[in-house]
Design a protein around this motif. Structure first.
Motif, PDB file in Angstrom:
ATOM      1  N   ARG A   1       1.980   7.594  -0.443  1.00  0.00           N
ATOM      2  CA  ARG A   1       1.651   7.291   0.949  1.00  0.00           C
ATOM      3  C   ARG A   1       2.103   5.884   1.318  1.00  0.00           C
ATOM      4  O   ARG A   1       2.509   5.619   2.447  1.00  0.00           O
TER       5      ARG A   1
ATOM      6  N   GLY B   1       4.220   5.007   4.391  1.00  0.00           N
ATOM      7  CA  GLY B   1       3.674   4.050   5.347  1.00  0.00           C
ATOM      8  C   GLY B   1       4.608   2.887   5.597  1.00  0.00           C
ATOM      9  O   GLY B   1       4.737   2.410   6.738  1.00  0.00           O
TER      10      GLY B   1
ATOM     11  N   ARG C   1       7.306   4.079   7.889  1.00  0.00           N
ATOM     12  CA  ARG C   1       6.834   4.195   9.264  1.00  0.00           C
ATOM     13  C   ARG C   1       6.681   2.820   9.916  1.00  0.00           C
ATOM     14  O   ARG C   1       7.015   2.629  11.080  1.00  0.00           O
ATOM     15  N   SER C   2       6.178   1.840   9.170  1.00  0.00           N
ATOM     16  CA  SER C   2       5.915   0.534   9.756  1.00  0.00           C
ATOM     17  C   SER C   2       7.174  -0.299   9.956  1.00  0.00           C
ATOM     18  O   SER C   2       7.218  -1.158  10.835  1.00  0.00           O
TER      19      SER C   2
ATOM     20  N   SER D   1      -7.410   5.754   8.587  1.00  0.00           N
ATOM     21  CA  SER D   1      -6.886   6.004   7.243  1.00  0.00           C
ATOM     22  C   SER D   1      -7.912   5.642   6.181  1.00  0.00           C
ATOM     23  O   SER D   1      -8.093   6.364   5.196  1.00  0.00           O
TER      24      SER D   1
ATOM     25  N   LEU E   1      -3.909  13.006   3.614  1.00  0.00           N
ATOM     26  CA  LEU E   1      -3.404  11.872   4.378  1.00  0.00           C
ATOM     27  C   LEU E   1      -1.931  11.626   4.085  1.00  0.00           C
ATOM     28  O   LEU E   1      -1.153  11.276   4.980  1.00  0.00           O
TER      29      LEU E   1
ATOM     30  N   ASP F   1       1.091  11.613   6.838  1.00  0.00           N
ATOM     31  CA  ASP F   1       2.020  10.494   6.976  1.00  0.00           C
ATOM     32  C   ASP F   1       3.465  10.948   6.824  1.00  0.00           C
ATOM     33  O   ASP F   1       4.362  10.455   7.518  1.00  0.00           O
TER      34      ASP F   1
ATOM     35  N   SER G   1       4.456  12.855  10.152  1.00  0.00           N
ATOM     36  CA  SER G   1       4.521  11.968  11.315  1.00  0.00           C
ATOM     37  C   SER G   1       5.649  10.948  11.178  1.00  0.00           C
ATOM     38  O   SER G   1       6.327  10.628  12.171  1.00  0.00           O
ATOM     39  N   THR G   2       5.874  10.453   9.971  1.00  0.00           N
ATOM     40  CA  THR G   2       6.942   9.471   9.779  1.00  0.00           C
ATOM     41  C   THR G   2       8.313  10.102   9.991  1.00  0.00           C
ATOM     42  O   THR G   2       9.216   9.475  10.557  1.00  0.00           O
TER      43      THR G   2
ATOM     44  N   THR H   1       0.650   9.369  17.062  1.00  0.00           N
ATOM     45  CA  THR H   1       0.256   9.591  15.668  1.00  0.00           C
ATOM     46  C   THR H   1      -1.204   9.219  15.434  1.00  0.00           C
ATOM     47  O   THR H   1      -1.904   9.880  14.666  1.00  0.00           O
ATOM     48  N   THR H   2      -1.686   8.178  16.115  1.00  0.00           N
ATOM     49  CA  THR H   2      -3.085   7.776  15.965  1.00  0.00           C
ATOM     50  C   THR H   2      -4.021   8.822  16.557  1.00  0.00           C
ATOM     51  O   THR H   2      -5.055   9.159  15.962  1.00  0.00           O
TER      52      THR H   2
ATOM     53  N   LEU I   1      -4.226  11.752  14.122  1.00  0.00           N
ATOM     54  CA  LEU I   1      -5.081  11.506  12.962  1.00  0.00           C
ATOM     55  C   LEU I   1      -6.550  11.480  13.366  1.00  0.00           C
ATOM     56  O   LEU I   1      -7.417  11.950  12.618  1.00  0.00           O
TER      57      LEU I   1
END
Length: 485
Positions: free
Chosen positions: A215, A219, A222-223, A340, A352, A356, A359-360, A389-390, A393
């Motif tokens: 993850r 993550g 994605r960031s 998360s 999770l 991720d 969505s990513t 995405t938020t 989730l």
């Protein structure tokens, strides 16, 4: 001591720690913004992106494992410590070997030595005593405070000194090494646990941590995907401006909000087997987080150019409009982190990870298609995608926990309406003839004071009979009495 009081007291300590850490970091950033040009920050951004990738690659999730474990002994702590050293040392060797190839891919020769030297911070930090994780499990952050003062203070002095002598990315890298060394050595002064090498619980910890590791990679993608695409589409100079403004938008998140929410992980984990208590704590945590985020995000949205001009200087004003879409990114960045943590505290790490991953993949495809038109398009696409995405989730977490969205909205109502009213008034203050710093202080102070006053009045009028208001009121009074006694 009640769980709520422990969370609030620990959140206060974490806020103090982060005020030191991020306060010095903000001062450092503002000084460097006036010493370096956008192209220099572009190189720093590439170094940071590469380092963050390898940091996440070696994130074993041992602290999350220790915090959520029902029973804990020294074998768990020592295994976590041994795994950390083993994995991070191996990755440091990998970074050193692959640094030339990474520098060639980014088309920045300076990255070769920068990455090789910076990677040494990974095994150095891994040497810290695992007793620090037990302190987090016990929601006891007081011993960490003094260590943080030394760690960040000496690191700050190192960065600023080198930056004034020879402004470059080496100032940040050297400061990071100093920070890692002080953390490792100082941890044995604040906690008495002395680890020994063992991998006896490797299978259990890896079974939990492997999903956090995967993850972490997702993550990171994605960031940082927007930064990577900006560097490829628009070049290093544009990346420098884009990334710096993006980091400015996240300063409140990284400085206080996310660290203050860290004790909520332990608080939620305590009641994960009690559905009603779990729903209540998740519901209250969301309401508190949204109530804090709303005024900050709104102010960033209303005054982007003023914020950039005041904090970074005139050479960065062309990037000011990017701060408006980044206000959405800031809001969802914090909320997504809380959601998360709640999912992790429930032990649903695998689910999770797959969320991720999906969505990513969607974020990458959409940014690649829409982001080519310019920096503002990239920023708006990133902000809007973060919102979607938020929300997704949040919907998934609600299906698992069963908390009331309407209840959360009602609890947030005072902060949302008060922020809107204060923002409307602050936006009508005439600052045309004022110096940027004066205008920033006047509008910011007015907005904060107005929001706080209106929120309290509205909350007292609408929520004072609610269980959540009574609990917070009782907890605050108990904490004040404990402080005064």
């Amino acid at each position: 001591m009640s769980a709520s009081l422990k969370v609030l007291k620990s959140a206060g300590l974490l806020l103090s720690i982060q005020l030191v850490q991020r306060g010095l970091g903000i001062i450092s950033t503002l000084i460097l913004a006036r010493l370096l040009a956008p192209e220099h920050f572009g190189i720093i951004a590439l170094v940071t992106i590469a380092l963050q990738f390898f940091e996440l690659l070696v994130e074993t999730g041992n602290q999350q494992y220790i915090v959520q474990k029902q029973t804990l002994d020294d074998e768990d702590l020592n295994t976590a410590w041994s795994m950390d050293i083993l994995i991070k040392s191996g990755i440091a060797v990998l970074v050193i070997g692959s640094a030339p190839a990474l520098a060639a891919w980014f088309e920045e020769p300076a990255l070769t030595w920068a990455l090789a030297v910076a990677s040494l911070a990974l095994p150095i930090r891994a040497l810290k005593t695992p007793g620090m994780m037990r302190l987090a499990r016990e929601i006891n952050y007081r011993p960490l405070f003094r260590l943080t003062l030394w760690q960040k203070g000496l690191s700050f002095i190192t960065v600023i000194t080198i930056a004034f002598i020879e402004p470059s990315h080496w100032a940040i890298i050297t400061g990071n090494l100093v920070s890692a060394a002080i953390l490792a050595a100082g941890s044995y002064r604040v906690d008495q646990h002395r680890p020994r090498w063992t991998l006896s619980r490797f299978r259990q910890q890896w079974g939990f941590s492997q999903w956090l590791l995967m993850r972490g990679l997702i993550g990171f993608t994605r960031s940082q995907i927007d930064n990577l695409l900006v560097s490829r589409f628009f070049g290093t100079t544009q990346l420098g401006g884009y990334n710096l403004v993006r980091e400015v938008s996240l300063l409140p998140a990284l400085s206080a909000i996310i660290p203050m929410s860290e004790p909520l992980l332990a608080a939620i984990a305590e009641v994960k087997s009690r559905p009603e208590a779990l729903a209540y704590r998740v519901q209250l945590s969301l309401a508190l987080m949204i109530s804090v985020l709303t005024p900050l995000a709104l102010y960033i949205f209303l005054f982007p150019e003023l914020i950039v001009l005041t904090l970074l200087g005139e050479q960065w004003t062309e990037y000011g409009p990017l701060l408006r879409p980044f206000s959405l990114f800031f809001f969802t960045f914090c909320l997504f982190a809380l959601l998360s943590d709640a999912v992790i505290a429930m032990g649903r790490v695998r689910a999770l990870f797959f969320f991720d991953l999906v969505s990513t993949s969607m974020i990458i495809a959409i940014l690649f298609y829409f982001g080519r038109a310019g920096l503002e398009n990239m920023a708006w696409a990133r902000g809007v995608l973060a919102v979607f995405t938020t929300v997704a989730l949040l919907a998934i977490l609600r299906s698992w926990v069963g908390f009331s969205i309407l209840r959360v909205a009602w609890l947030c109502f005072p902060a949302i309406t008060s922020s809107a009213a204060a923002g409307w008034l602050a936006f009508r203050i005439d600052t045309a003839d004022m110096h940027a710093v004066v205008a920033f202080l006047i509008t910011g102070s007015f907005f904060i004071v107005s929001t706080a006053a209106l929120s309290w009045l509205t909350g007292y009028g609408l929520l004072r009979r609610s269980e959540e208001w009574q609990q917070l009121h009782h907890t605050m009074r108990t904490m004040i009495r404990a402080r005064s006694s």
